[in-house]
Design an enzyme around this catalytic site. Structure first.
Site, mmCIF file in Angstrom:
data_model
loop_
_atom_site.group_PDB
_atom_site.id
_atom_site.type_symbol
_atom_site.label_atom_id
_atom_site.label_comp_id
_atom_site.label_asym_id
_atom_site.label_seq_id
_atom_site.Cartn_x
_atom_site.Cartn_y
_atom_site.Cartn_z
ATOM 1 C CB CYS A 1 -33.904 31.924 -12.857
ATOM 2 S SG CYS A 1 -35.189 31.888 -11.600
ATOM 3 C CB CYS B 1 -35.743 34.977 -12.152
ATOM 4 S SG CYS B 1 -34.861 34.029 -10.898
#
Length: 108
Positions: free
Chosen positions: A32, A35
């Site tokens: 991600c 993230c």
């Protein structure tokens, strides 16, 4: 020094639900990109607010049970828990300013 604890399926109840202070939980995965952008911001904020709030990360690849139980459908997801109750949930990448605003709702 790392001020962010790693929480797992096995430790979620004790580390998050049983915490004496509010807990900010960052649900993330290694694939991600947002993230990865959020992670250093959370580390920095943990250094500033760590005396008044617990900062935790949940690797959703390794801890699928808790992610499923919490209904995590998109990453990153940030949750704030207080006295064992979910009090705030945010999806997607957030700015430092936005996270500070959320944290300051819950710290004294």
């Amino acid at each position: 020094m790392n001020n962010v604890i790693e929480v797992t399926d096995a430790t979620f109840a004790s580390e998050v639900l049983g915490a004496a202070k509010p807990v900010l939980v960052d649900y993330w995965a290694d694939w991600c990109a947002p993230c990865k952008q959020l992670s250093p911001i959370i580390e920095e904020l943990a250094g500033v607010y760590g005396d008044r709030m617990v900062f935790a990360k949940v690797d959703t690849n390794a801890n699928t049970r808790i992610a499923a139980e919490q209904g995590i459908m998109s990453l990153p997801t940030i949750q704030v828990w207080q006295s064992g109750q979910l009090v705030k949930s945010l999806q997607g990448g957030k700015t430092k300013k936005a996270l500070v605003k959320v944290i300051e709702e819950f710290v004294r």
